[in-house]
Design a protein around this motif. Structure first.
Motif, PDB file in Angstrom:
ATOM      1  N   ALA A 106       0.835  -1.205   0.000  1.00  0.00           N
ATOM      2  CA  ALA A 106       0.000   0.000   0.000  1.00  0.00           C
ATOM      3  C   ALA A 106       0.869   1.254   0.000  1.00  0.00           C
ATOM      4  O   ALA A 106       0.522   2.260   0.617  1.00  0.00           O
ATOM      5  CB  ALA A 106      -0.949   0.007   1.195  1.00  0.00           C
ATOM      6  N   ASN A 142      -3.147  -3.022  -0.889  1.00  0.00           N
ATOM      7  CA  ASN A 142      -4.016  -2.815  -2.047  1.00  0.00           C
ATOM      8  C   ASN A 142      -3.296  -3.459  -3.232  1.00  0.00           C
ATOM      9  O   ASN A 142      -2.487  -2.818  -3.903  1.00  0.00           O
ATOM     10  CB  ASN A 142      -4.249  -1.322  -2.294  1.00  0.00           C
ATOM     11  N   HIS A 192     -10.910  -8.839  -7.296  1.00  0.00           N
ATOM     12  CA  HIS A 192     -10.957  -7.555  -6.593  1.00  0.00           C
ATOM     13  C   HIS A 192     -12.396  -7.045  -6.516  1.00  0.00           C
ATOM     14  O   HIS A 192     -12.893  -6.436  -7.470  1.00  0.00           O
ATOM     15  CB  HIS A 192     -10.069  -6.564  -7.348  1.00  0.00           C
ATOM     16  N   ARG A 197     -12.507  -1.445   1.682  1.00  0.00           N
ATOM     17  CA  ARG A 197     -11.825  -2.408   2.546  1.00  0.00           C
ATOM     18  C   ARG A 197     -12.827  -3.464   2.991  1.00  0.00           C
ATOM     19  O   ARG A 197     -14.048  -3.263   2.915  1.00  0.00           O
ATOM     20  CB  ARG A 197     -11.217  -1.723   3.771  1.00  0.00           C
ATOM     21  N   ASN A 231      -6.396 -10.303   1.143  1.00  0.00           N
ATOM     22  CA  ASN A 231      -6.009  -8.966   1.590  1.00  0.00           C
ATOM     23  C   ASN A 231      -7.254  -8.112   1.806  1.00  0.00           C
ATOM     24  O   ASN A 231      -8.096  -8.002   0.918  1.00  0.00           O
ATOM     25  CB  ASN A 231      -5.091  -8.311   0.559  1.00  0.00           C
ATOM     26  N   GLY A 233      -7.308  -4.919   2.200  1.00  0.00           N
ATOM     27  CA  GLY A 233      -7.181  -3.606   1.597  1.00  0.00           C
ATOM     28  C   GLY A 233      -6.900  -2.516   2.618  1.00  0.00           C
ATOM     29  O   GLY A 233      -7.062  -2.701   3.828  1.00  0.00           O
ATOM     30  N   VAL A 242      -7.720   0.606  -4.970  1.00  0.00           N
ATOM     31  CA  VAL A 242      -7.875   0.405  -3.541  1.00  0.00           C
ATOM     32  C   VAL A 242      -8.792  -0.779  -3.259  1.00  0.00           C
ATOM     33  O   VAL A 242      -9.663  -1.095  -4.067  1.00  0.00           O
ATOM     34  CB  VAL A 242      -8.439   1.691  -2.875  1.00  0.00           C
ATOM     35  N   GLY A 243      -8.608  -1.430  -2.113  1.00  0.00           N
ATOM     36  CA  GLY A 243      -9.602  -2.379  -1.663  1.00  0.00           C
ATOM     37  C   GLY A 243      -9.150  -3.811  -1.530  1.00  0.00           C
ATOM     38  O   GLY A 243      -8.018  -4.162  -1.848  1.00  0.00           O
ATOM     39  N   THR A 245      -8.605  -7.857  -1.938  1.00  0.00           N
ATOM     40  CA  THR A 245      -8.297  -8.733  -3.061  1.00  0.00           C
ATOM     41  C   THR A 245      -8.101 -10.152  -2.550  1.00  0.00           C
ATOM     42  O   THR A 245      -7.791 -10.378  -1.371  1.00  0.00           O
ATOM     43  CB  THR A 245      -7.008  -8.319  -3.794  1.00  0.00           C
TER      44      THR A 245
END
Length: 491
Positions: A106, A142, A192, A197, A231, A233, A242-243, A245
């Motif tokens: 990130a 991210n 994704h 998040r 993840n 995020g 962003v976010g 995954t």
């Protein structure tokens, strides 16, 4: 056959809403053997890399270990630290068999939203398309398409608090060993969902992530699967990718593995409203503190919104002010980031009574204005401590110029270097025993649990309105792809 492997750690998480920038001198950086000596036998990815070095007999070239506060990285810092890694790869290219990097996932720079993708792009240009590259990531990465395209192997920690960083480094190294031997040709796919998040920021001690991680570990035993990373995020980065995954590092036909990854991503989306934590306002937290009895251990109040580990300023004052106004006794609070006040206190001696203007100096809109206080200087320190908990045990760290100021019934840890509270020694090294307190107010979101949960009688989370507030709709997003949850709540 003996392989030569280049390793490095370049770890930072960039809160793009924080006005500060992190330059080269602000990075805590160790080079070569100095990094191995300090970090090679602790809960670090480098320790996992070193385990592989010993077990596989690798020739080891470690460039650097660098980490910083959670700000956007300046071009100069990125070029100098990343440049050292590129230069080492070029210098050793003829004998190099693989690259193993500990990243966060990130990082945002002044010139690029995807710091890790930019770094990997420069590495690929230096070593070519065929050399296997493995990376480890924080579960709050991210993860971008570029990262997955340029790194063959992607492995994220599976715990939050992060107590498995060494294990993660070892897993990535094990996969790299097989790739260098030619047994496998790994690559990584990515799914994704359109969210800032995961609903609970990836908590792995409770909630739906427990089952997801169990499924990921089980799926890693499937033929042709080497790593599954979930993840959550990092929603405080205003970037296009962003976010949360789900990634799978695999060999062979991707169709089956993509279906699995999509099933986990679908579960994250379907449970987007299922928030476990309750983030109470300051007033409610203080009402609990006023009545709390510490028979079973202290009340831990975690100021979730002012977590320096997620890029908050670490100097919000609203919670401390409310505790002082309520007359809460036998309490501790920290770390309060205020270099100006720390320096002022260093001009006094222990026992002096002083007047200070504490905290709230970075941006009073987020968490409160400076507090005009009178108190007693209890300790003056250079800020050095050695962790002894599950996350940073054995690591030698520093808050910079540090002081403890007692105001009323509260001992306040005032620091000049950022950092969230995640180890008991971050209080104890400065004369504060959190286990003996009735109330402990600290700045952290989740990592504090690894060390503080065992001593706590009760834990509550507070949203002080600081920069990492849970109310994401209050943040001025401009670059994220829309629609995205929870800004577009009805999408």
């Amino acid at each position: 056959m003996t392989f030569t492997v280049l390793t490095a750690e370049f770890v930072t998480e960039s809160n793009t809403f924080n006005k500060n920038r992190v330059d080269y001198d602000a990075f805590h950086c160790l080079f070569g053997d100095d990094a191995i000596k300090e970090r090679g036998n602790a809960n670090t990815e480098l320790a996992g890399f070193c385990d592989c070095v010993r077990d596989y007999g690798w020739n080891h070239i470690h460039v650097l270990s660098a980490e910083s506060d959670c700000f956007v990285v300046t071009r100069d810092a990125f070029d100098r630290l990343g440049g050292a890694m590129i230069a080492a790869a070029v210098a050793h290219k003829a004998q190099l068999d693989g690259i193993l990097l500990a990243l966060h996932g990130a990082m945002v720079t002044e010139f690029c939203e995807d710091g890790e993708g930019e770094l990997l792009g420069r590495l690929r240009a230096a070593v070519g398309p065929d050399m296997p590259i493995a990376i480890t990531l924080d579960p709050h990465a991210n993860v971008t398409l570029k990262m997955c395209e340029l790194a063959n192997i992607v492995v994220s920690y599976k715990t939050y608090p992060h107590v498995d960083m060494r294990k993660c480094g070892r897993q990535a190294g094990d996969i790299l060993q097989r790739a260098m031997k030619g047994e496998i040709r790994p690559r990584t796919l990515r799914v994704h969902p359109p969210m800032l998040r995961e609903a609970n920021s990836g908590r792995t001690d409770v909630g739906p992530m427990i089952d997801r991680i169990a499924k990921a570990i089980a799926y890693e035993k499937e033929p042709g699967v080497f790593a599954v990373s979930i993840n959550s995020g990092f929603g405080c980065a205003d970037i296009r990718e962003v976010g949360p995954t789900v990634t799978v590092t695999y060999d062979g036909n991707e169709t089956k593995h993509r279906v699995f990854a999509e099933s986990i991503a679908d579960d994250i989306w379907e449970k987007r409203f299922d928030i476990i934590d309750y983030f109470m306002p300051v007033e409610e937290a203080v009402e609990i503190a006023k009545c709390y009895k510490s028979d079973q251990g202290p009340l831990i109040i975690a100021d979730y919104a002012d977590n320096p580990g997620a890029g908050a300023y670490g100097d919000s004052t609203d919670l401390l002010k409310a505790l002082l106004d309520a007359g809460v006794m036998n309490a501790a609070c920290g770390p309060m980031f205020d270099p100006e006040t720390a320096k002022q206190l260093h001009g006094h001696k222990v026992g002096d009574h002083v007047k200070v203007k504490l905290g709230g100096k970075s941006d009073p809109r987020f968490g409160g204005s400076p507090l005009e206080l009178e108190g007693e200087v209890c300790l003056i320190s250079d800020g050095f401590y050695t962790g002894d908990g599950p996350m940073i045990g054995g690591l030698h760290l520093s808050f910079g110029e540090t002081a403890v100021l007692r105001v009323g019934g509260i001992e306040i840890l005032v620091v000049s270097g950022g950092g969230q509270m995640l180890d008991l020694q971050q209080f104890r090294a400065f004369g504060i025993d959190p286990a003996a307190k009735t109330v402990v107010a600290l700045k952290s979101q989740q990592h504090f649990r690894a060390a503080f949960e065992p001593i706590a009688g009760k834990i509550i989370l507070c949203d002080s309105g600081a920069l990492c507030t849970t109310h994401l709709d209050k943040l001025p997003y401009r670059n994220v792809q829309r629609p995205i949850f929870p800004i577009d709540r009805d999408m």
